[in-house]
Design an enzyme around this catalytic site. Structure first.
Site, PDB file in Angstrom:
ATOM      1  CG  HIS A 133      -2.064   0.938   1.076  1.00 52.15           C
ATOM      2  ND1 HIS A 133      -1.978   2.277   1.348  1.00 52.15           N
ATOM      3  CD2 HIS A 133      -3.320   0.714   0.616  1.00 52.15           C
ATOM      4  CE1 HIS A 133      -3.139   2.837   1.073  1.00 52.15           C
ATOM      5  NE2 HIS A 133      -3.970   1.919   0.634  1.00 52.15           N
TER       6      HIS A 133
ATOM      7  CG  ASP B 130      -8.558  -4.446  -2.538  1.00 53.52           C
ATOM      8  OD1 ASP B 130      -9.752  -4.272  -2.257  1.00 53.52           O
ATOM      9  OD2 ASP B 130      -7.834  -3.574  -3.028  1.00 53.52           O
TER      10      ASP B 130
HETATM   11  N1  CMC Z   1       4.099  -7.656  -4.982  1.00 56.39           N
HETATM   12  C1  CMC Z   1       5.444  -7.636  -5.171  1.00 56.39           C
HETATM   13  N2  CMC Z   1       6.204  -6.524  -5.045  1.00 56.39           N
HETATM   14  C2  CMC Z   1       5.587  -5.383  -4.734  1.00 56.39           C
HETATM   15  C3  CMC Z   1       4.196  -5.325  -4.533  1.00 56.39           C
HETATM   16  C4  CMC Z   1       3.444  -6.512  -4.662  1.00 56.39           C
HETATM   17  N3  CMC Z   1       2.128  -6.507  -4.477  1.00 56.39           N
HETATM   18  N4  CMC Z   1       3.844  -4.054  -4.228  1.00 56.39           N
HETATM   19  C5  CMC Z   1       4.965  -3.338  -4.245  1.00 56.39           C
HETATM   20  N5  CMC Z   1       6.038  -4.148  -4.547  1.00 56.39           N
HETATM   21  C6  CMC Z   1       7.440  -3.734  -4.588  1.00 56.39           C
HETATM   22  C7  CMC Z   1       7.767  -2.903  -5.821  1.00 56.39           C
HETATM   23  O1  CMC Z   1       8.179  -3.723  -6.891  1.00 56.39           O
HETATM   24  C8  CMC Z   1       8.852  -2.022  -5.292  1.00 56.39           C
HETATM   25  O2  CMC Z   1      10.038  -2.775  -5.223  1.00 56.39           O
HETATM   26  P1  CMC Z   1      11.492  -2.039  -5.482  1.00 56.39           P
HETATM   27  O3  CMC Z   1      11.610  -1.021  -4.395  1.00 56.39           O
HETATM   28  O4  CMC Z   1      12.472  -3.142  -5.400  1.00 56.39           O
HETATM   29  O5  CMC Z   1      11.395  -1.419  -6.847  1.00 56.39           O
HETATM   30  C9  CMC Z   1       8.427  -1.705  -3.854  1.00 56.39           C
HETATM   31  O6  CMC Z   1       7.655  -2.868  -3.466  1.00 56.39           O
HETATM   32  C10 CMC Z   1       7.594  -0.450  -3.715  1.00 56.39           C
HETATM   33  O7  CMC Z   1       6.489  -0.544  -4.618  1.00 56.39           O
HETATM   34  P2  CMC Z   1       5.843   0.673  -5.382  1.00 56.39           P
HETATM   35  O8  CMC Z   1       5.199   0.161  -6.621  1.00 56.39           O
HETATM   36  O9  CMC Z   1       6.826   1.793  -5.495  1.00 56.39           O
HETATM   37  O10 CMC Z   1       4.722   1.108  -4.320  1.00 56.39           O
HETATM   38  P3  CMC Z   1       3.519   2.081  -4.615  1.00 56.39           P
HETATM   39  O11 CMC Z   1       3.280   2.802  -3.344  1.00 56.39           O
HETATM   40  O12 CMC Z   1       3.763   2.903  -5.841  1.00 56.39           O
HETATM   41  O13 CMC Z   1       2.304   1.091  -4.961  1.00 56.39           O
HETATM   42  C11 CMC Z   1       0.537  -0.425  -4.703  1.00 56.39           C
HETATM   43  C12 CMC Z   1       1.339   0.685  -4.049  1.00 56.39           C
HETATM   44  C13 CMC Z   1      -0.677  -0.738  -3.803  1.00 56.39           C
HETATM   45  C14 CMC Z   1      -0.007   0.070  -6.062  1.00 56.39           C
HETATM   46  C15 CMC Z   1       1.415  -1.663  -4.895  1.00 56.39           C
HETATM   47  O14 CMC Z   1       1.860  -2.133  -3.635  1.00 56.39           O
HETATM   48  C16 CMC Z   1       0.711  -2.795  -5.664  1.00 56.39           C
HETATM   49  O15 CMC Z   1       0.766  -2.814  -6.893  1.00 56.39           O
HETATM   50  N6  CMC Z   1       0.032  -3.753  -4.943  1.00 56.39           N
HETATM   51  C17 CMC Z   1      -0.762  -4.770  -5.588  1.00 56.39           C
HETATM   52  C18 CMC Z   1      -2.111  -4.209  -6.013  1.00 56.39           C
HETATM   53  C19 CMC Z   1      -3.032  -3.988  -4.839  1.00 56.39           C
HETATM   54  O16 CMC Z   1      -3.192  -4.857  -3.983  1.00 56.39           O
HETATM   55  N7  CMC Z   1      -3.702  -2.821  -4.821  1.00 56.39           N
HETATM   56  C20 CMC Z   1      -4.710  -2.496  -3.796  1.00 56.39           C
HETATM   57  C21 CMC Z   1      -4.297  -1.378  -2.900  1.00 56.39           C
HETATM   58  S1  CMC Z   1      -5.331  -1.265  -1.426  1.00 56.39           S
HETATM   59  C22 CMC Z   1      -6.885  -0.812  -2.016  1.00 56.39           C
HETATM   60  C23 CMC Z   1      -6.920   0.583  -2.500  1.00 56.39           C
HETATM   61  O17 CMC Z   1      -6.760   1.496  -1.689  1.00 56.39           O
HETATM   62  O18 CMC Z   1      -7.136   0.761  -3.698  1.00 56.39           O
END
Ligand code: CMC
Length: 425
Positions: free
Chosen positions: A302, A359
């Protein structure tokens, strides 16, 4: 007044600080470009406050989520979705008389204009209910034009909350080819939705109080989440003066993406994929760690919560209880628990603070309640609607609101003369 100091090209600039009621500090850069010529760059807006808001407080480090000061744990235990909707939109918990009136108005505005059924008929059966939902909500502005009269705006807010459950259920009935079931005034908000979803004309449908109550709690947990992607979209569209319906329709579209509300459906698809692959969850944990694979563990991570998602904690506790009472034995729940355990012990997830989010478990619960997978994100939208409306209203009523218009740093070609087509290579 406290200030931050910025040193830029040998010059010092003082920037005022804004401090929230929970001590959060923001550096006010409203005059930055005018005084320094520079802007801030923050792709994804991870460090950008787009507004001051009195609606929802989140502390991602400590896993706190409060609506108007009330913790979601207490609200899910003691209140109802309609009470929470009123709280978010009006700012205070309703008195009994206020809640009765609110409920009454929501009940008596739940019918859709009969002509709108033609819209549903125009969609192919394969249409995702989220596309149908955003389209039909946008079309409401044709039936209920908006002006700036506060009483009209308020009535449109009631209409929207009253009708979203009818639109959602009609979208589902259309997708499975069953006749639409009309709203019933003797049922609760969630009970009526379940009835419109699952009743068929040839049988009597009894709403299960456990399912009704669980759905109510799930809607409360989704009701607001401050400036997330869909809410910021609602504010951005609304900031242009577009109608409430247009802004909410845009919010529904933003929510549909798999990185946002669409994640609950994506979680179930992922768990199903793992089950069909022999429940080899370790393989998928390894894939999620491998950037080349393009695979992420859906339902993990998140932007704001870096410790735990308090909504996930409430849902996880409810999931165990509800599944047992409904007598559901879901193999996907076992896979989900294994995934969670492995991921939480793994350095990759620990270092990046990736915890199960709302989720991760909500999908399992929706499944147990008989909600089809392609309706999960619609459930999220129904829950989030009061939050979107509260945020839209706060923006709409704020005399200082300006149209949302971020800047950019241009990195394209410099000025160059037009090349005639014959001279191009
Ligand atoms: N599985 C594997 N690696 C992950 C995941 C995941 N679900 N989420 C983040 N990472 C890694 C990402 O690759 C990155 O690694 P590195 O630092 O080595 O490059 C690090 O963790 C930080 O990730 P980010 O993409 O910079 O984080 P963000 O804050 O931009 O994204 C997120 C947040 C929720 C979009 C992301 O964690 C994600 O894609 N999660 C899966 C989708 C999901 O469950 N979304 C629902 C969110 S909760 C409901 C809502 O509020 O909508």
């Amino acid at each position: 007044m406290q200030k931050a100091t910025l040193s830029l090209n040998g010059q010092t600039h003082e920037l005022p600080l804004v401090v929230g009621t929970e001590g959060e500090v923001g550096i006010d850069i409203r005059k930055l470009r005018a005084t320094t010529g520079a802007i801030t760059l923050d792709p994804g807006y991870g460090n950008t406050g787009s507004c001051e808001s009195a609606i929802t407080f989140i502390n991602g480090e400590e896993g706190i989520l409060r609506y108007r000061g009330y913790g979601i744990e207490e609200l899910t235990e003691k209140s109802s979705f309609l009470e929470v909707a009123y709280l978010l939109i009006e700012g205070e918990l309703p008195t009994k008389a206020q809640l009765d009136r609110f409920r009454h108005r929501l009940t008596y505005h739940s019918l859709l204009h009969e002509d709108m059924k033609k819209f549903f008929e125009g969609f192919p059966p394969s249409a995702h209910p989220m596309s149908v939902l955003s389209t039909i909500i946008a079309s409401l502005s044709a039936y209920y034009p908006e002006n700036n009269d506060p009483a009209d705006v308020e009535l449109n807010i009631i209409r929207l909350i009253a009708k979203i459950k009818t639109i959602a259920a009609f979208a589902y009935k259309k997708s499975i080819g069953q006749p639409y079931i009309y709203p019933r005034n003797d049922l609760s908000y969630t009970g009526d939705f379940l009835h419109m979803m699952f009743a068929v004309p040839s049988e009597t449908y009894e709403v299960d109080p456990l399912v009704e109550n669980t759905l109510d709690k799930l809607l409360i947990l989704h009701a607001d989440h401050e400036q997330n992607c869909s809410t910021s979209t609602v504010r951005m569209v609304g900031s242009s003066g577009a109608s409430l319906f247009a802004a909410i329709s845009a919010g529904v579209s933003a929510l549909s993406g798999p990185l946002h509300g669409g994640a609950n459906q994506a979680v179930i698809n992922m768990l199903e994929r793992i089950r069909q692959d022999g429940a080899n969850y370790r393989k998928y944990v390894e894939m999620a760690k491998d950037k080349e694979s393009g695979f992420r563990l859906m339902g993990f991570g998140h932007r704001v919560y870096k410790n735990f998602d308090p909504r996930a904690r409430v849902i996880k506790a409810a999931a165990d209880q509800v599944l047992e009472r409904l007598g559901v034995d879901d193999p996907l729940l076992d896979i989900a628990k294994q995934l969670e355990r492995v991921a939480l012990e793994d350095d990759y997830f620990i270092e990046r603070k990736l915890y199960p989010n709302v989720d991760f478990y909500s999908g399992i619960l929706y499944r147990a309640m008989g909600i089809p997978t392609n309706m999960f994100t619609v459930m999220f939208a129904m829950g989030r609607l009061p939050g979107w409306i509260a945020q839209w209203k706060e923006m709409h009523n704020d005399p200082n609101t300006r149209i949302y218009r971020p800047r950019q740093i241009y990195v394209g070609p410099n000025a160059r003369p037009y090349v005639p087509i014959e001279a191009r290579e």
